[in-house]
Design an enzyme around this catalytic site. Structure first.
Site, PDB file in Angstrom:
ATOM      1  N   HIS A  47       2.170   0.167   3.544  1.00 31.66           N
ATOM      2  CA  HIS A  47       3.413   0.254   2.780  1.00 31.66           C
ATOM      3  C   HIS A  47       4.654   0.097   3.652  1.00 31.66           C
ATOM      4  O   HIS A  47       5.745  -0.110   3.118  1.00 31.66           O
ATOM      5  CB  HIS A  47       3.478   1.579   2.027  1.00 31.66           C
ATOM      6  CG  HIS A  47       2.487   1.687   0.914  1.00 31.66           C
ATOM      7  ND1 HIS A  47       2.538   0.878  -0.199  1.00 31.66           N
ATOM      8  CD2 HIS A  47       1.408   2.490   0.747  1.00 31.66           C
ATOM      9  CE1 HIS A  47       1.538   1.182  -1.011  1.00 31.66           C
ATOM     10  NE2 HIS A  47       0.832   2.155  -0.463  1.00 31.66           N
ATOM     11  N   ARG A  72      -2.470   2.809   9.923  1.00 26.37           N
ATOM     12  CA  ARG A  72      -3.078   2.480   8.635  1.00 26.37           C
ATOM     13  C   ARG A  72      -3.006   0.978   8.440  1.00 26.37           C
ATOM     14  O   ARG A  72      -1.919   0.391   8.402  1.00 26.37           O
ATOM     15  CB  ARG A  72      -2.376   3.189   7.480  1.00 26.37           C
ATOM     16  CG  ARG A  72      -2.974   2.787   6.118  1.00 26.37           C
ATOM     17  CD  ARG A  72      -2.644   3.747   5.004  1.00 26.37           C
ATOM     18  NE  ARG A  72      -1.239   3.732   4.617  1.00 26.37           N
ATOM     19  CZ  ARG A  72      -0.752   4.432   3.576  1.00 26.37           C
ATOM     20  NH1 ARG A  72      -1.559   5.193   2.849  1.00 26.37           N
ATOM     21  NH2 ARG A  72       0.529   4.391   3.285  1.00 26.37           N
ATOM     22  N   ASP A  86      -7.233  -3.465  18.866  1.00 23.56           N
ATOM     23  CA  ASP A  86      -6.838  -4.170  20.086  1.00 23.56           C
ATOM     24  C   ASP A  86      -5.417  -3.823  20.505  1.00 23.56           C
ATOM     25  O   ASP A  86      -5.082  -3.858  21.696  1.00 23.56           O
ATOM     26  CB  ASP A  86      -6.959  -5.685  19.886  1.00 23.56           C
ATOM     27  CG  ASP A  86      -8.397  -6.177  19.917  1.00 23.56           C
ATOM     28  OD1 ASP A  86      -9.302  -5.370  20.215  1.00 23.56           O
ATOM     29  OD2 ASP A  86      -8.628  -7.372  19.623  1.00 23.56           O
ATOM     30  N   GLU A 152      -8.816   7.322  -2.825  1.00 23.03           N
ATOM     31  CA  GLU A 152      -7.652   7.251  -3.713  1.00 23.03           C
ATOM     32  C   GLU A 152      -7.929   6.444  -4.977  1.00 23.03           C
ATOM     33  O   GLU A 152      -7.003   5.938  -5.619  1.00 23.03           O
ATOM     34  CB  GLU A 152      -6.449   6.670  -2.950  1.00 23.03           C
ATOM     35  CG  GLU A 152      -6.730   5.394  -2.192  1.00 23.03           C
ATOM     36  CD  GLU A 152      -5.574   4.974  -1.303  1.00 23.03           C
ATOM     37  OE1 GLU A 152      -4.489   5.565  -1.413  1.00 23.03           O
ATOM     38  OE2 GLU A 152      -5.772   4.046  -0.503  1.00 23.03           O
ATOM     39  N   ASP A 178      -1.985   7.224  -5.435  1.00 20.77           N
ATOM     40  CA  ASP A 178      -2.826   6.154  -5.964  1.00 20.77           C
ATOM     41  C   ASP A 178      -3.948   6.714  -6.829  1.00 20.77           C
ATOM     42  O   ASP A 178      -4.348   6.083  -7.815  1.00 20.77           O
ATOM     43  CB  ASP A 178      -3.407   5.315  -4.829  1.00 20.77           C
ATOM     44  CG  ASP A 178      -2.413   4.289  -4.296  1.00 20.77           C
ATOM     45  OD1 ASP A 178      -1.654   3.732  -5.108  1.00 20.77           O
ATOM     46  OD2 ASP A 178      -2.402   4.051  -3.084  1.00 20.77           O
TER      47      ASP A 178
END
Length: 261
Positions: A47, A72, A86, A152, A178
């Site tokens: 988001h 996230r 990475d 969620e 969610d």
């Protein structure tokens, strides 16, 4: 030197850990909050508006502090997960994990073979200090990496016992907004039906011995989260700190101006 495993060890031992969300892609804001003493930062590429280059800047901002860098990813995609790892994330959060197969795929994307299918370029990536710590990283990262599955969706709740049993899933993290939306009750996180879904996840996670986590939301204060067994609490974001501080400061100034009339 990058640090991996300390946050995971604390969580597995049952210690509460408190983090914040980085959504502004502002490395100096992240640095301030890390210096304030938060246990971890969750750089939000689902988001938040940032890129992986921005995420690296956040990770650099907390280097030298006790704040563990987490990320996230936008979705349960092995390419996204590979780029996050990475870049130097000590843990990844995968949104909307809704079945044991999806959970197993997320874990596989996080682990080098033979435990998984993560692509390997250890000689050049930031995670290994650009090849200077390759041997230690390859020997320990599969064990030390923190894998966080977000629950969620209604499907995720229905399959929560099976998801909790998937090897390699370290944290079950409830996404209340969610989840309320998927239940047809968008934003109504205090609704009894949504609370029942949340409680099922909480009960299953604790019973399976998985680390439980969530955000602070209407229906669960930080104190309530701790009482229900949550140990990874991401209670606030840099957006909240800036917004709420600005609103409060301006309200005080407006009141002073009003008092002069």
């Amino acid at each position: 030197m990058l640090s991996y495993g300390d946050l995971k060890a604390r969580l597995v031992a049952g210690q509460p850990c408190f983090g914040f969300w980085s959504q502004l892609s502002a490395s100096m804001a992240t640095e301030i909050l890390a210096e304030a003493g938060f246990d971890c930062v969750m750089v939000d590429l689902e988001h938040g508006a940032g890129s992986y280059r921005d995420a690296v800047a956040q990770f650099q901002a907390v280097k030298g502090t006790a704040c563990t860098p987490l990320l996230r990813v936008p979705w349960n995609d092995p390419v996204e997960i590979k780029r996050a790892l990475d870049s130097g994330a000590a843990g990844v959060m995968i949104p909307a994990v809704s079945s044991p197969e999806e959970a197993a795929a997320a874990v596989a994307a996080c682990k080098y073979p033979p435990e998984g299918l993560r692509g390997a370029a250890p000689g050049i990536v930031r995670a290994t200090a650009f090849g200077l710590q390759t041997d230690d990283y390859l020997a320990t990262i599969n064990e030390k990496l923190l894998v966080i599955a977000q629950i969620e969706t209604l499907r995720g709740v229905e399959a929560i016992e099976e998801i909790a049993a998937v090897p390699g899933v370290d944290v079950l993290f409830i996404g209340p907004m969610d989840l309320s939306a998927d239940a047809g009750l968008l934003g109504q996180t205090e609704h009894p039906d949504v609370q029942a879904l949340i409680e099922r996840v909480e009960t299953a996670a604790v019973a399976a011995g998985r680390v439980l986590g969530s955000i602070v939301f209407p229906g669960r204060s930080a104190a309530q989260l701790l009482a229900r067994g949550h140990r990874l609490i991401l209670g606030h974001s840099d957006v909240e700190f800036v917004r709420n501080g600005a609103v409060a400061a301006l309200a005080d100034l407006r009141k002073l101006s009003s008092d002069l009339r």
